[in-house]
Write an enzyme that holds these catalytic residues in place. Structure first.
Site, PDB file in Angstrom:
ATOM      1  N   ASP A 132      53.662  42.247  33.392  1.00  0.00           N
ATOM      2  CA  ASP A 132      52.723  43.358  33.581  1.00  0.00           C
ATOM      3  C   ASP A 132      53.058  44.230  34.781  1.00  0.00           C
ATOM      4  O   ASP A 132      53.921  43.899  35.593  1.00  0.00           O
ATOM      5  CB  ASP A 132      51.282  42.811  33.691  1.00  0.00           C
TER       6      ASP A 132
ATOM      7  N   ASN B 235      39.268  34.132  35.857  1.00  0.00           N
ATOM      8  CA  ASN B 235      38.527  34.264  34.596  1.00  0.00           C
ATOM      9  C   ASN B 235      39.392  33.862  33.400  1.00  0.00           C
ATOM     10  O   ASN B 235      39.109  34.240  32.272  1.00  0.00           O
ATOM     11  CB  ASN B 235      37.997  35.695  34.425  1.00  0.00           C
TER      12      ASN B 235
ATOM     13  N   HIS C 177      42.399  34.802  32.644  1.00  0.00           N
ATOM     14  CA  HIS C 177      43.334  35.769  32.056  1.00  0.00           C
ATOM     15  C   HIS C 177      44.779  35.292  32.227  1.00  0.00           C
ATOM     16  O   HIS C 177      45.095  34.547  33.156  1.00  0.00           O
ATOM     17  CB  HIS C 177      43.128  37.193  32.591  1.00  0.00           C
TER      18      HIS C 177
ATOM     19  N   GLU D  71      42.616  40.250  29.768  1.00  0.00           N
ATOM     20  CA  GLU D  71      41.303  39.844  30.252  1.00  0.00           C
ATOM     21  C   GLU D  71      40.477  39.214  29.117  1.00  0.00           C
ATOM     22  O   GLU D  71      40.817  39.372  27.942  1.00  0.00           O
ATOM     23  CB  GLU D  71      40.564  41.079  30.792  1.00  0.00           C
TER      24      GLU D  71
END
Ligand code: GLP
Length: 232
Positions: free
Chosen positions: A62, A127, A129, A134
């Site tokens: 990313d 979280n 990810h 996400e």
């Protein structure tokens, strides 16, 4: 999933490095690479090793939308500093944060198609990810622009002067591409990752917990310290 509980991040880096070495000895040519604080010790092992990556390909997960390659917090800069300046690959691919969205997505998907990933390195967000996928992202998603959640912006603001400076969007390899890698190593350290790690391993497989998709992959090694294992 193979679970490896290690003493600390330094040992985790060594264990991950050994797995990479084995994979390369068995013919791996394409490494999928991650950024963040988690893989730092792995990259240190790689930098200081005898290994030569000059006939290999690296493909990063990313990049922040809006950051130029030479921005101090770009993932281009991170990879240069942590690995590729010391140990160059034949080709290193990272999404262009300034690239035209549609063209960049096409370009990146073509790269992943051309160079199927042998071994993918992953960290995990608080979280759950993976990459910048996400909670709620489709498991069938390929490269796309992801809007970052407030939890991710909060977690990543430590690298920027203020929360305002943290980009709100990122190009991310999709989950479909991540799980197409032949082998995956996911590392996680610290108590703040414990709940995400527990959900990933013991929770149901759901798009609300992106890393839970790894339960469906047949060659995943999870390397965690005791704090990250504390909720298992
Ligand atoms: C970042 C990256 C992920 C990384 C995760 C955890 O936002 N996009 O690839 O795994 O968050 O980061 P860290 O390793 O710094 O905890």
């Amino acid at each position: 999933m193979n679970l490896m509980i290690v003493k600390d991040k330094a040992q985790g880096g060594k264990e991950a490095f050994n797995l990479i070495k084995e994979a390369i000895d068995s013919g791996a040519k394409v490494l999928g690479l991650a950024t963040g604080s988690t893989p730092e010790t792995l990259y240190k092992e790689m930098r200081e090793s005898e290994l030569d990556f000059s006939d290999m390909i690296s493909i990063n997960l990313d990049e922040y939308v809006g950051l130029s390659a030479d921005h101090p917090q770009s993932y281009h800069t991170f990879m240069k500093k942590n690995l590729v300046s010391a140990k160059p690959f034949k080709k290193t691919f990272i999404p262009d944060g300034l690239g035209d969205e549609e063209a960049e997505i096409k370009r990146y998907n073509k790269i992943i198609e051309e160079y199927p990933i042998d071994l993918q390195i992953l960290g995990i967000g608080t979280n759950a990810h993976i990459g910048f996928n996400e909670p709620g992202t489709s498991f069938l998603q390929e490269t796309h622009v992801e809007e970052l959640t407030s939890a991710t912006i909060e977690a990543n603001k430590r690298y920027f002067e203020s929360e305002k400076e943290v980009p709100k969007y990122a190009f991310s390899m999709g989950i479909k591409s991540i799980v197409s890698a032949k082998q995956i190593i996911l590392m996680a350290y610290g108590e703040e990752k414990a709940e995400a790690v527990n959900q990933m391993i013991n929770g149901s497989i759901t798009e609300q917990v992106p890393a839970s998709i790894l339960q469906t992959h047949d060659n995943v090694t999870v390397i965690i310290d005791e704090a990250a294992a504390s909720k298992l």
